[in-house]
Design an enzyme around this catalytic site. Structure first.
Site, PDB file in Angstrom:
ATOM      1  N   GLU A 125      65.956  -2.633 -10.283  1.00 12.25           N
ATOM      2  CA  GLU A 125      64.556  -2.388 -10.623  1.00 12.25           C
ATOM      3  C   GLU A 125      63.802  -3.715 -10.599  1.00 12.25           C
ATOM      4  O   GLU A 125      64.309  -4.688 -11.132  1.00 12.25           O
ATOM      5  CB  GLU A 125      64.431  -1.764 -12.014  1.00 12.25           C
ATOM      6  CG  GLU A 125      63.002  -1.337 -12.286  1.00 12.25           C
ATOM      7  CD  GLU A 125      62.806  -0.661 -13.650  1.00 12.25           C
ATOM      8  OE1 GLU A 125      63.759  -0.578 -14.439  1.00 12.25           O
ATOM      9  OE2 GLU A 125      61.676  -0.248 -13.911  1.00 12.25           O
ATOM     10  N   GLY A 265      65.905  -7.411 -20.899  1.00 11.91           N
ATOM     11  CA  GLY A 265      66.782  -7.029 -22.004  1.00 11.91           C
ATOM     12  C   GLY A 265      67.959  -6.182 -21.551  1.00 11.91           C
ATOM     13  O   GLY A 265      69.103  -6.457 -21.880  1.00 11.91           O
ATOM     14  N   ALA A 266      67.662  -5.149 -20.776  1.00 11.31           N
ATOM     15  CA  ALA A 266      68.717  -4.243 -20.348  1.00 11.31           C
ATOM     16  C   ALA A 266      68.163  -3.326 -19.274  1.00 11.31           C
ATOM     17  O   ALA A 266      66.951  -3.285 -19.046  1.00 11.31           O
ATOM     18  CB  ALA A 266      69.218  -3.408 -21.518  1.00 11.31           C
ATOM     19  N   MET A 267      69.071  -2.582 -18.625  1.00 15.83           N
ATOM     20  CA  MET A 267      68.655  -1.740 -17.509  1.00 15.83           C
ATOM     21  C   MET A 267      69.388  -0.405 -17.525  1.00 15.83           C
ATOM     22  O   MET A 267      70.602  -0.349 -17.682  1.00 15.83           O
ATOM     23  CB  MET A 267      68.929  -2.511 -16.204  1.00 15.83           C
ATOM     24  CG  MET A 267      68.550  -1.753 -14.951  1.00 15.83           C
ATOM     25  SD  MET A 267      66.766  -1.399 -14.914  1.00 15.83           S
ATOM     26  CE  MET A 267      66.800   0.127 -13.994  1.00 15.83           C
ATOM     27  N   HIS A 301      66.976   2.988 -26.288  1.00 15.35           N
ATOM     28  CA  HIS A 301      65.955   2.992 -25.233  1.00 15.35           C
ATOM     29  C   HIS A 301      66.592   3.266 -23.869  1.00 15.35           C
ATOM     30  O   HIS A 301      66.162   4.162 -23.139  1.00 15.35           O
ATOM     31  CB  HIS A 301      65.224   1.644 -25.241  1.00 15.35           C
ATOM     32  CG  HIS A 301      64.187   1.484 -24.168  1.00 15.35           C
ATOM     33  ND1 HIS A 301      62.850   1.665 -24.395  1.00 15.35           N
ATOM     34  CD2 HIS A 301      64.306   1.158 -22.855  1.00 15.35           C
ATOM     35  CE1 HIS A 301      62.180   1.459 -23.270  1.00 15.35           C
ATOM     36  NE2 HIS A 301      63.043   1.148 -22.314  1.00 15.35           N
ATOM     37  N   GLU A 302      67.612   2.497 -23.529  1.00 19.56           N
ATOM     38  CA  GLU A 302      68.244   2.664 -22.209  1.00 19.56           C
ATOM     39  C   GLU A 302      68.875   4.047 -22.107  1.00 19.56           C
ATOM     40  O   GLU A 302      68.807   4.699 -21.071  1.00 19.56           O
ATOM     41  CB  GLU A 302      69.283   1.577 -21.937  1.00 19.56           C
ATOM     42  CG  GLU A 302      68.773   0.145 -22.067  1.00 19.56           C
ATOM     43  CD  GLU A 302      67.470  -0.143 -21.340  1.00 19.56           C
ATOM     44  OE1 GLU A 302      67.211   0.492 -20.300  1.00 19.56           O
ATOM     45  OE2 GLU A 302      66.688  -0.986 -21.823  1.00 19.56           O
ATOM     46  N   HIS A 305      66.338   6.752 -21.429  1.00 17.30           N
ATOM     47  CA  HIS A 305      65.861   6.767 -20.048  1.00 17.30           C
ATOM     48  C   HIS A 305      66.627   7.782 -19.191  1.00 17.30           C
ATOM     49  O   HIS A 305      66.132   8.193 -18.142  1.00 17.30           O
ATOM     50  CB  HIS A 305      66.052   5.397 -19.397  1.00 17.30           C
ATOM     51  CG  HIS A 305      64.870   4.478 -19.518  1.00 17.30           C
ATOM     52  ND1 HIS A 305      63.577   4.883 -19.311  1.00 17.30           N
ATOM     53  CD2 HIS A 305      64.802   3.144 -19.789  1.00 17.30           C
ATOM     54  CE1 HIS A 305      62.763   3.838 -19.454  1.00 17.30           C
ATOM     55  NE2 HIS A 305      63.473   2.766 -19.748  1.00 17.30           N
ATOM     56  N   GLU A 324      58.342   4.073 -19.119  1.00 22.11           N
ATOM     57  CA  GLU A 324      58.478   3.041 -20.150  1.00 22.11           C
ATOM     58  C   GLU A 324      57.685   3.376 -21.417  1.00 22.11           C
ATOM     59  O   GLU A 324      58.193   3.235 -22.528  1.00 22.11           O
ATOM     60  CB  GLU A 324      58.097   1.669 -19.602  1.00 22.11           C
ATOM     61  CG  GLU A 324      59.016   1.169 -18.476  1.00 22.11           C
ATOM     62  CD  GLU A 324      60.484   1.121 -18.862  1.00 22.11           C
ATOM     63  OE1 GLU A 324      60.823   1.236 -20.060  1.00 22.11           O
ATOM     64  OE2 GLU A 324      61.318   0.976 -17.939  1.00 22.11           O
TER      65      GLU A 324
HETATM   66  N1  PHE Z   1      63.775  -0.753 -17.038  1.00 19.22           N
HETATM   67  C1  PHE Z   1      64.242  -1.701 -18.003  1.00 19.22           C
HETATM   68  C2  PHE Z   1      63.917  -1.104 -19.363  1.00 19.22           C
HETATM   69  O1  PHE Z   1      62.861  -1.223 -19.884  1.00 19.22           O
HETATM   70  C3  PHE Z   1      63.643  -3.041 -17.936  1.00 19.22           C
HETATM   71  C4  PHE Z   1      63.910  -3.818 -16.684  1.00 19.22           C
HETATM   72  C5  PHE Z   1      62.953  -3.906 -15.704  1.00 19.22           C
HETATM   73  C6  PHE Z   1      65.097  -4.459 -16.518  1.00 19.22           C
HETATM   74  C7  PHE Z   1      63.174  -4.621 -14.558  1.00 19.22           C
HETATM   75  C8  PHE Z   1      65.335  -5.201 -15.383  1.00 19.22           C
HETATM   76  C9  PHE Z   1      64.360  -5.287 -14.402  1.00 19.22           C
HETATM   77  O2  PHE Z   1      64.639  -0.411 -19.925  1.00 19.22           O
HETATM   78 ZN    ZN Z   2      62.683   0.946 -20.346  1.00 22.16          ZN
END
Ligand code: PHE
Ligand code: ZN
Length: 872
Positions: A125, A265-267, A301-302, A305, A324
């Site tokens: 991403e 932070g995380a993905m 949060h992750e 998603h 988001e």
């Molecule tokens: N999509 C991730 C999140 O908010 C954030 C993110 C964006 C991580 C782009 C890496 C690169 O949960």
């Molecule tokens: Zn997110």
């Protein structure tokens, strides 16, 4: 600047993809000097696309193309430039085989496939997949993926990708392979791969419908004892999403990997979340309560998603807040349910008002759904995330929890497997509730923070009370004129005992007034004495509120308001008024009403201790700066410090008693009770040491030596560092580093404690920190903790009147840009707010931006922020 001007992408130019991909078959050969990626795409023309689009255009960056074969025959007529590959006049349906060679070991921007502490990992991403292979790298192209990974078995025993493992085995030359299959169609930005020497921590979760999901967390062996908290947070989040949103997990396994070098932070990659180590690893000895809390919310949060983002994804990147904003709202609700809702709200709003309001008032201001961008990486902003969450929260307020849930159910049912828009989200909410949200949609399209101006009048004879509300919104780059917003304005009226008055026939003591016009008058009848209004309760909308409060009213609300958030906020407003009056010379002495309010708060044992800790915290220099035009940071800092001194002096006995009343409990547990006690005690300690109190010094050094958990140890260190005790603070810093130098996450905290400190974090110190052996330009966390924290939080030194702080930041930004553009563009942001400051600071900030603009080979990311910051 690059040879060609960076291009702007516009939402209004959106067109459906010309081709769709049904299936992606990938084979990765991983080596030390590079990786070969074989990709076989099953492609067909999109029936929805414009029929004249005959060429296949794929994205690709920094790729070496080894071969390109269409339906078994090498492609001859293709064109490739820096960013795209075009094959002319293709058929309606075909197979494309692409082989690319990439160099993960040299990938410093941490997008695409890269190496971190010896392991391979990906970050796709928003547009990282195009650094792995040629592909229509846009979220509305959803495909099923099969991924075969081949690597040396000794160095990379663990090979992971999305979905389920379907095949594995040994290969020649000490190599092995694992093949993964993901049954759910997904956009390329959710693709993930990990290869490394990792240990696995296992757990499991039984879903509401009785399926067992295997949970695995993969970390380096030295971190094996730091997984429990993330795994238990994950299970809580899985249960909560079933109970509150009716969302069950859909695969048989869920994996989390920790990596040290990560831009964010995380993905949320499907079935394989990748985390920045600092946002997932914890043990009582090494992580603070704040970190525990942060991990719980990021893991949730992750995980959330998986539905809000993965099953239903974004049509294009302008819709980023679709996933988001909604997901931050969901994780906020979750955190509120796990701890204290009021404290959660206070922390959320505090951050929003300090940082998002600043963004909304600056040159990078953009709507929650932006209309254009140069580099999408620059739009992972507080506006898209936090204001986006507030927008969803307002829908929740307007609809109420039941209709909101129906809207959410409808949204997921209607759009499962699709790539959609924020408008689709709002429409589902409308359809389920029968409400018209057309005016409400302006929150997605108009930037800027609305301002409410409230006045009131009381008619004793007619026993009526009137609230008049006017809304306005300042101009922002995308529009000068704003149409009125639809704003839920939650209010109560308090009598002189602090009891909320009954406002309607149903006996409600609170009302959500809906503002839709530029001005409104609300009449309340049957009111026998002049009430004190409690306005914008729970911060029911992300707006600035103006009302001619008297200090007596604020003191009254601070001890009586039945809305916890407003109670805290009244104390903040009182403190702000006192500080501003000292600053502009209206007052010469500190108003005793503020001291009384603090004393009363300290003595109130009925209050949640985490709440007391928040109430004892004065507004930050950053927030005070944000509220001031032509801000003179040094003066703000001094005045705030004066208040700290006077409060701590006047309340010394109360503070000491409070400190002892809240002795730590053993063993450490991360629960709301214990962490509230620690928060309060450490807040009190900070007040005592900041004034140079001798007893404070003894308490802090003792706590520092004897602490049995990182919260108490780090807070004692912080208290010492932010005190006038020169030898003690340096000794403590040295001791702490000696103790913890083996642990990168703790060392990050050690960096931050120094670079955020007005006491020790001067330019000399941060420059030294950059030379420190533990500092590493390859590691975003270290850069953030030194450079980012200094420029973002340590305004006293960053805003030095000779401009040396600005030059320091400019230098680091330029040095970083070629290596990691996402990071350089993020770090430069504090300079963008130059118009907010006093003339001498403003000029020096602008000239530093001009310096950056004049440098060669700016990345698109950095160019966009600097260019827009300088634009009139
Ligand atoms: N999509 C991730 C999140 O908010 C954030 C993110 C964006 C991580 C782009 C890496 C690169 O949960
Ligand atoms: Zn997110």
């Amino acid at each position: 600047m690059k040879a060609e001007e960076p291009q702007t992408v516009y939402l209004r130019d959106y067109q459906p993809p010309a081709f769709l991909i049904d299936y992606v078959d990938l084979r990765f050969e991983l080596f030390e000097d590079g990786a070969r990626v074989h990709s076989r795409l099953t492609i067909r023309r999109n029936p929805e696309a414009e029929p004249d689009q005959r060429d296949l255009v794929l994205n690709g960056e920094d790729l070496e193309l080894e071969s390109l074969v269409l339906d078994g025959r090498p492609v001859e007529g293709f064109e490739a430039d820096e960013r795209t590959l075009r094959i002319e006049k293709v058929a309606d349906q075909f197979l494309l085989d692409v082989v690319t060679w990439i160099r993960p070991q040299d990938n410093t921007c941490l997008e695409g496939l890269y190496k971190s502490s010896g392991m391979f990992c990906t970050q796709c991403e928003a547009e990282g997949f195009r650094r792995i292979t040629y592909f229509p790298d846009r979220p509305d192209v959803m495909a099923r993926y099969r991924t075969r990974i081949e690597a040396d078995k000794g160095a990379y025993p663990i090979l992971l990708a999305n979905g389920n493992p379907v095949d594995w085995g040994d290969l020649d030359g000490g190599r092995h392979q694992v093949t993964w299959e993901d049954p759910f169609p997904k956009p390329s930005y959710l693709f993930a791969l990990v290869a490394g020497d990792l240990v696995e921590q296992r757990d499991e979760f039984v879903t509401g419908s009785g399926r067992t999901v295997e949970l695995s967390m993969y970390v380096e062996a030295r971190n094996q004892d730091k997984c429990d908290h993330a795994l238990s947070s994950l299970k809580k989040a899985m249960r909560w999403d079933e109970e509150v949103y009716g969302r069950e997990y859909d695969l048989d396994r869920f994996m989390i990997v920790a990596v040290d070098d990560f831009n964010m932070g995380a993905m949320e990659n499907k079935g394989l979340n990748i985390f920045n180590s600092s946002c997932v690893l914890a043990s009582p000895e090494t992580a603070t309560d704040a970190t525990y809390e942060q991990i719980e919310s990021i893991v949730a949060h992750e995980y959330f998603h998986n539905w809000s983002g993965n099953r239903v994804t974004c049509r294009d990147w302008f819709q980023l807040s679709l996933k988001e904003g909604f997901t931050v709202f969901r994780d906020n609700q979750f955190s509120a349910d796990m701890g204290s809702p009021t404290v959660q709200r206070i922390d959320q709003v505090n951050m929003l008002r300090t940082a998002q309001f600043a963004e909304d008032a600056g040159p990078m201001a953009h709507p929650v759904r932006p209309d254009s961008y140069i580099e999408i990486g620059n739009f992972y902003t507080l506006t898209v995330y936090e204001k986006g969450a507030e927008v969803v929260r307002m829908i929740h307020t307007l609809l109420g929890p039941d209709l909101f849930r129906e809207g959410s159910d409808l949204y997921f049912a209607r759009h499962d497997g699709q790539a959609v828009t924020t408008d689709d989200f709002v429409r589902a909410m409308e359809d389920a509730s029968g409400r018209d949200l057309s005016q409400f949609r302006l929150w997605y399209g108009q930037a800027g923070t609305p301002q409410l101006r409230v006045t009131d009048s009381f008619d004793a004879e007619g026993r009526s009370y009137t609230l008049s509300v006017e809304q306005s919104c300042p101009p922002t780059p995308e529009a000068n004129h704003k149409t009125p917003f639809h704003i839920p304005f939650r209010v109560s009226l308090l009598d002189s005992q602090g009891q909320p008055l009954v406002l309607d026939a149903e006996g409600n003591t609170e009302q959500v007034l809906e503002l839709t016009e530029q001005s409104h008058r609300f009449l309340f009848t049957g009111i026998s004495e002049r009430p004190t209004p409690s306005l914008l309760r729970g911060f029911s909308a992300p707006v600035k509120l103006e009302y001619p409060w008297t200090r007596d009213q604020l003191g009254f609300l601070c001890s009586h308001d039945t809305d916890g958030f407003n109670r805290w906020d009244a104390g903040q407003k009182l403190a702000i008024d006192v500080i501003q009056s000292l600053l502009n010379g209206h007052d010469t002495a500190v108003d005793s009403r503020l001291i009384d309010a603090f004393r009363e708060t300290l003595a109130d044992t009925s209050l949640d201790r985490a709440m007391v800790a928040r109430m004892l915290t004065l507004p930050s220099v950053s927030y005070l700066t944000e509220l001031t035009e032509e801000a003179d940071v040094a003066a703000i800092h001094q005045t705030r410090q004066r208040l700290v001194d006077e409060l701590a002096g006047a309340l010394r006995q109360d503070l000491l008693e409070c400190y002892h009343r809240n002795a730590p409990e053993d063993p450490y547990r991360f629960d709301p009770e214990q962490s509230a006690a620690r928060a309060l005690r450490n807040m009190v300690l900070k007040l005592l040491t900041a004034t140079g109190d001798d007893q404070g010094r003894t308490l802090a050094t003792t706590q520092f030596e004897q602490a049995a958990n990182m919260t108490d140890e780090l807070e004692a260190l912080r208290a010492l560092v932010n005190s006038p005790f020169e030898p003690e603070r340096e000794q403590a810093l040295t001791r702490f580093y000696q103790r913890w130098q083996h642990d990168p996450q703790v060392v990050e905290q050690w960096f931050a404690v120094q670079s955020e400190s007005p006491w020790v974090g001067d330019l000399n110190r941060v420059t030294q920190l950059l030379e420190h052996p533990a500092f590493d330009w390859k590691n975003p966390n270290k850069i953030r903790m030194v450079v980012g924290v200094f420029a973002g939080r340590n305004l006293l030194h960053f805003q030095r009147s000779d401009g040396a702080g600005h030059r320091f930041l400019g230098e680091q930004v330029r040095r970083l840009d070629a290596r990691n553009p996402q990071m350089s563009a993020a770090l430069v942001r504090p300079l963008a707010r130059w118009r907010q400051y006093a003339p001498h600071l403003r000029d020096s900030m602008r000239s530093e931006l001009q310096n950056i603009m004049a440098s060669k080979d700016l990345s698109r990311d950095l160019y966009e922020v600097v260019f827009k910051s300088l634009k009139q």
